[in-house]
Enzyme design. Structure first.
Site, short mmCIF file in Angstrom:
data_model
loop_
_atom_site.label_atom_id
_atom_site.label_comp_id
_atom_site.label_asym_id
_atom_site.label_seq_id
_atom_site.Cartn_x
_atom_site.Cartn_y
_atom_site.Cartn_z
N PRO A 153 0.77 -1.23 0.11
CG PRO A 153 -0.14 -1.09 2.25
CD PRO A 153 0.41 -2.13 1.13
CD GLU A 157 1.18 -5.01 11.27
OE1 GLU A 157 1.51 -4.14 10.77
OE2 GLU A 157 0.32 -5.68 11.58
NE ARG A 173 -8.91 -6.13 -19.79
CZ ARG A 173 -9.62 -5.20 -20.52
NH1 ARG A 173 -8.83 -4.01 -20.51
NH2 ARG A 173 -10.88 -5.44 -21.14
CG ASP A 213 -11.28 -1.05 -22.17
OD1 ASP A 213 -12.30 -1.09 -22.42
OD2 ASP A 213 -10.66 -2.08 -22.04
N1 SAM Z 1 1.69 -2.67 7.55
C1 SAM Z 1 1.64 -2.44 6.15
C2 SAM Z 1 1.21 -0.93 5.89
O1 SAM Z 1 0.51 -0.40 6.69
O2 SAM Z 1 1.78 -0.61 4.93
C3 SAM Z 1 0.34 -3.21 5.66
C4 SAM Z 1 0.45 -4.50 5.55
S1 SAM Z 1 -0.82 -5.68 4.68
C5 SAM Z 1 -1.89 -5.85 6.23
C6 SAM Z 1 -0.02 -6.91 4.11
C7 SAM Z 1 0.33 -7.27 2.75
O3 SAM Z 1 -0.91 -6.71 1.71
C8 SAM Z 1 1.28 -5.93 2.27
O4 SAM Z 1 2.56 -6.34 2.64
C9 SAM Z 1 1.13 -6.00 0.72
O5 SAM Z 1 1.73 -7.04 0.07
C10 SAM Z 1 -0.22 -6.17 0.68
N2 SAM Z 1 -1.34 -5.01 0.32
C11 SAM Z 1 -2.29 -4.52 1.31
N3 SAM Z 1 -2.84 -3.55 0.84
C12 SAM Z 1 -2.20 -3.39 -0.18
C13 SAM Z 1 -2.55 -2.48 -1.36
N4 SAM Z 1 -3.34 -1.33 -1.30
N5 SAM Z 1 -1.56 -2.39 -2.49
C14 SAM Z 1 -1.14 -3.43 -2.68
N6 SAM Z 1 -0.42 -4.38 -1.84
C15 SAM Z 1 -1.17 -4.33 -0.54
#
Ligand code: SAM
Length: 253
Positions: A91, A118, A156, A171
């Site tokens: 994220p 995490e 795609r 698109d």
């Molecule tokens: N503690 C992290 C933070 O707040 O940035 C979030 C960890 S999340 C619970 C676990 C995993 O989900 C991340 O390591 C990532 O690979 C994935 N993930 C969660 N949300 C995501 C998003 N919006 N985009 C891409 N990957 C995501």
């Protein structure tokens, strides 16, 4: 194109990716993906892939070694395919856009890392130096769904993945209008001509292709103005034709 995916939940991928357009594209030989279980590379007795965070606090952190070895193992396979673009789904990454998808679709080989808990120990991220990508400003439990979103969006666009009729060119975010930039798609209609008292716009039944095209473009501009005015204000420099807008890759000088 070859895509390697590194995950703690390999079973999530096949049911989703084997269906629809990605499944057809793989059957046609346009792409293949290989899903690797990071746990298979843990060099401890219980195949442990996570540990408590230094400094305390809630949750667990993915440890460096299994991920590092899993990447080395995946990248040692089929080295003739071409240089690998490493991607970490997080994220905290660069927001995923159609421009970025178009860029990635032109690369021969991608390696995607799905995090969990995490997240991943920062040192292995530093050592792998991946392109970090986010699919939106919200937090999911793991990187598997984001990886599948990315794979679907990329596949795609591979030449031959879509039939002529469902070509991606019109698109949303794909239509690059010279004055207005990237626009949302126009509304679509099909049979019957009238449904619950609602008529299909007359012009679509006219057979006049030039007028239909003009009408569609007007609707695209109108929709974009109403729903996503930020797209109309976007910097035209954020286009795949502009090398400065491309993500910097670890394998590029
Ligand atoms: N503690 C992290 C933070 O707040 O940035 C979030 C960890 S999340 C619970 C676990 C995993 O989900 C991340 O390591 C990532 O690979 C994935 N993930 C969660 N949300 C995501 C998003 N919006 N985009 C891409 N990957 C995501």
């Amino acid at each position: 194109m070859r895509i390697d995916v590194l995950t703690l939940f390999p079973q999530m991928f096949e049911p989703v990716l084997s269906a629809s357009i990605p499944g057809r594209a793989r059957a046609a030989g346009l792409v293949d993906w290989f899903v690797h279980d990071i746990r298979d590379h843990a060099n401890n007795k219980h195949n442990k892939v996570d540990d408590r965070p230094f400094g305390g606090g809630p949750g667990m952190v993915m440890v460096c070694q299994p991920l590092w070895d899993a990447v080395a193992n995946a990248e040692s396979q089929a080295p003739q395919v071409g240089p690998t673009t490493r991607i970490l789904l997080t994220p905290q990454g660069r927001p995923l856009t159609q421009t970025l998808v178009e860029d990635l679709a032109s690369r021969p080989r991608l390696l995607m890392i799905a995090g969990h808990y995490e997240g991943v120990d920062e040192r292995v991220i530093d050592a792998l130096d991946p392109l970090e990508i986010s699919i939106g400003d919200y937090v999911l439990s793991g990187g598997e769904l984001p990886a599948m979103v990315l794979i679907d969006a990329i596949v795609r666009l591979l030449p031959g993945a879509l039939g002529h009729l469902d070509s991606a060119a019109q698109d949303s975010f794909s239509h690059q209008h010279e004055e207005h930039g990237r626009l949302l798609d126009c509304p679509h209609y099909t049979r019957p001509r009238e449904w619950q008292g609602r008529e299909v716009p007359e012009i679509l039944l006219s057979g006049d292709h030039a007028r239909v095209d003009r009408w569609r473009l007007e609707r695209m501009i109108e929709r974009t103005r109403e729903r996503r005015p930020d797209l109309l204000e976007a910097d035209p420099a954020d286009s795949p034709a502009n090398p400065a807008s491309r993500p910097v890759q670890p394998d590029e000088d």
